[in-house]
Design a protein around this motif. Structure first.
Motif, PDB file in Angstrom:
ATOM      1  N   ASP A 178      60.912  -9.480   9.425  1.00  0.00           N
ATOM      2  CA  ASP A 178      62.263  -9.970   8.854  1.00  0.00           C
ATOM      3  C   ASP A 178      62.944  -8.830   8.889  1.00  0.00           C
ATOM      4  N   LEU A 233      71.795 -12.828  17.028  1.00  0.00           N
ATOM      5  CA  LEU A 233      70.658 -12.433  18.446  1.00  0.00           C
ATOM      6  C   LEU A 233      69.698 -13.378  18.798  1.00  0.00           C
ATOM      7  N   GLU A 270      72.569  -8.759   9.592  1.00  0.00           N
ATOM      8  CA  GLU A 270      73.348 -10.009  10.434  1.00  0.00           C
ATOM      9  C   GLU A 270      73.491 -11.455   9.671  1.00  0.00           C
ATOM     10  N   HIS A 271      74.001 -10.380   8.159  1.00  0.00           N
ATOM     11  CA  HIS A 271      75.438 -11.649   7.513  1.00  0.00           C
ATOM     12  C   HIS A 271      76.925 -11.306   8.004  1.00  0.00           C
ATOM     13  N   LYS A 316      76.610  -5.621   5.748  1.00  0.00           N
ATOM     14  CA  LYS A 316      75.803  -7.610   5.307  1.00  0.00           C
ATOM     15  C   LYS A 316      74.634  -7.368   6.466  1.00  0.00           C
ATOM     16  N   ASP A 363      67.478 -11.709  19.851  1.00  0.00           N
ATOM     17  CA  ASP A 363      66.003 -10.698  19.377  1.00  0.00           C
ATOM     18  C   ASP A 363      67.088  -9.368  18.941  1.00  0.00           C
ATOM     19  N   ASP A 372      75.639  -4.238   0.539  1.00  0.00           N
ATOM     20  CA  ASP A 372      76.163  -5.220  -0.572  1.00  0.00           C
ATOM     21  C   ASP A 372      75.134  -4.290  -1.636  1.00  0.00           C
ATOM     22  N   ASN A 379      65.156  -6.780   8.036  1.00  0.00           N
ATOM     23  CA  ASN A 379      65.497  -6.080   7.248  1.00  0.00           C
ATOM     24  C   ASN A 379      65.412  -5.146   6.592  1.00  0.00           C
TER      25      ASN A 379
END
Lengths: 306, 306
Positions: B89, B226, B207-208, B205, B228, B174, B91
């Motif tokens: 992921d 994005l 990708e947010h 955050k 990739d 966050d 993240n």
């Protein structure tokens, strides 16, 4: 010209860190209908309820000018009932009770007066009922928005894919977009999903806002940071209702108007979560909505000039 | 007038679903310095490296016009080394190796030529080293930006709180904002953190996007979706570097410019993740940056007029 919403009209019992409710009015079509009613005055619901629902609850819809001729009342039947408990983060919840009741045999009836349907919101239901609704409209609506969820991807993917071919806009959350496409990247997920039929894809990210993909463009809408999220139930439905309600109002379907529709949907959703159930969506004023929209504008605005 | 960045200059070895690197140049000050160098021409680093770092790697910084007089080379020492593996992921990641090496005894030295520091970025380091850097500047800078992480909240919270009293802007993610404040709601978290000293709080955050709180206002910046994300390493540092680099360029510190600075920081971060390590940040053109900024503008823009 009317905006028709098919979905559940139901009872919810909700527990959040802020409190607990007995059975209160809920259901996707209820939240979406109330939200849409602030933007468009020809909102008509298709649903099914039991005799237990009661006139007082029906009047919550009627008092917002919502047409309920298409809400079938099953004699001796009980309304759909969902009970859930939210965790402290408000982003996850446990379902405690799901009683389908009259929803199990939902066979959507379209009153003759609904055949003027121009804008159609297919709320989160079995893809089969969503398809039946579409099939029973004599004329294809100008705009069809479909909301669905991971459950239908698990148990009725083929039916879901069939109905996706007939819709203009799909609204799902980020996890569902990943599940439906098999791609982790939301950009790649959107490419794949847009090939399944919808011209536009809205990915709802809860407290992180929403993404709109379509016409080769992408738009990122913010969510309003709130001090207290009291009860997230119905936020996605209020979003969908506000979204299609705005488009019904402005009539022209294009990317620019879709962006604004997402802001209106987000504004209605932000009201929804401030109180339990539909409480906040029953008594908004035009001024409330206008000032909330201004907050969204201030929240997202920046000006870079070079 | 100069922009001084204190932080790690180091080696990373990275594994992502897209591939794997041997030891490559990394470190918070490296990423931040490279990002800032595209916006401001007086960027000066304070760090410590070992003899193993090598001239070729130093030249990556020098070739971008970055002053490295404050980068101490410890004879016979080895540079800080981090190795990590990202999950699918992107993240979340596992740290495989952390070798502090020369960083363990980092005693930040401020060359006389750095005493013109107007803008100071205190990169993610022990709060004690961040405080020492501040203390060793003869004059308080016009703007101090501090980046930190959950680790320092766990092991050095008192020291962190002391340095927070002396900074203008804090950047954290966050989860860290929630940890530092003890509040889940980011609105409430921001209120509490802004009482700890910083005038502005940036909540990253990933990708947010990011949120900016300060002057009683809030701004929500989008992240560029994005196709990739190749390697997220250094994205937060590139963000911080782009952010302070933009403010150094425009000179006036206010909420309006902070918003734009976040967009520039986000743009630099979006380049960073497109290749491994610093690769993409070494060879950007003014045109690359301009067109990326235009993408952010298109991404966030909507116009509601009533």
């Amino acid at each position: 010209m009317s905006l028709v919403i098919v979905g559940t009209v139901a009872f919810d019992a909700i527990e959040t860190p802020f409190g607990k409710t007995d059975k209160i009015v809920g259901g996707a079509a209820t939240f979406a209908g109330l939200a849409a009613s602030y933007l468009y005055d020809q909102v008509k619901l298709i649903s099914v309820i039991g005799e237990d629902f009661g006139d007082d609850n029906i009047n919550i819809l009627k008092s917002r000018g919502i047409d309920v001729e298409g809400v079938e009342i099953v004699e001796g039947g009980k309304s759909f009932f969902w009970s859930g408990k939210y965790h402290n983060d408000m982003n996850s919840r446990d379902t405690l009770i799901t009683e389908l009741n009259v929803l199990a045999d939902f066979d959507p009836k379209i009153p003759a007066s609904y055949q003027d349907c121009t804008y159609l919101l297919l709320g989160n239901l079995t893809p089969q009922v969503q398809m039946q609704t579409l099939d029973r409209l004599a004329q294809a609506p100008k705009l069809v928005v479909l909301d669905t969820m991971n459950f239908w991807m698990d148990v009725a993917l083929d039916d879901l894919k069939k109905v996706l071919q007939k819709v203009d806009v799909l609204t799902i959350n980020d996890a569902e977009a990943r599940q439906l496409s098999g791609e982790y990247s939301l950009v790649k997920a959107a490419e794949i999903i847009l090939q399944m039929g919808p011209k536009y894809l809205i990915i709802k990210k809860g407290e992180h806002g929403a993404l709109l993909f379509g016409e080769g463009q992408v738009f990122s809408a913010p969510a309003l940071p709130l001090a207290d999220v009291f009860d997230p139930t119905g936020a996605g439905d209020a979003f969908a209702g506000g979204f299609i309600g705005y488009l019904a109002k402005v009539k022209t379907i294009n990317f620019t108007n879709m962006k604004n529709a997402i802001i209106y949907g987000s504004a209605l959703a932000s009201f929804c979560v401030e109180k339990f159930g539909t409480e906040q969506l029953q008594h908004l004023t035009a001024e409330d909505i206008k000032s909330r929209i201004q907050k969204f504008i201030a929240l997202a605005k920046f000006e870079i000039s070079e």
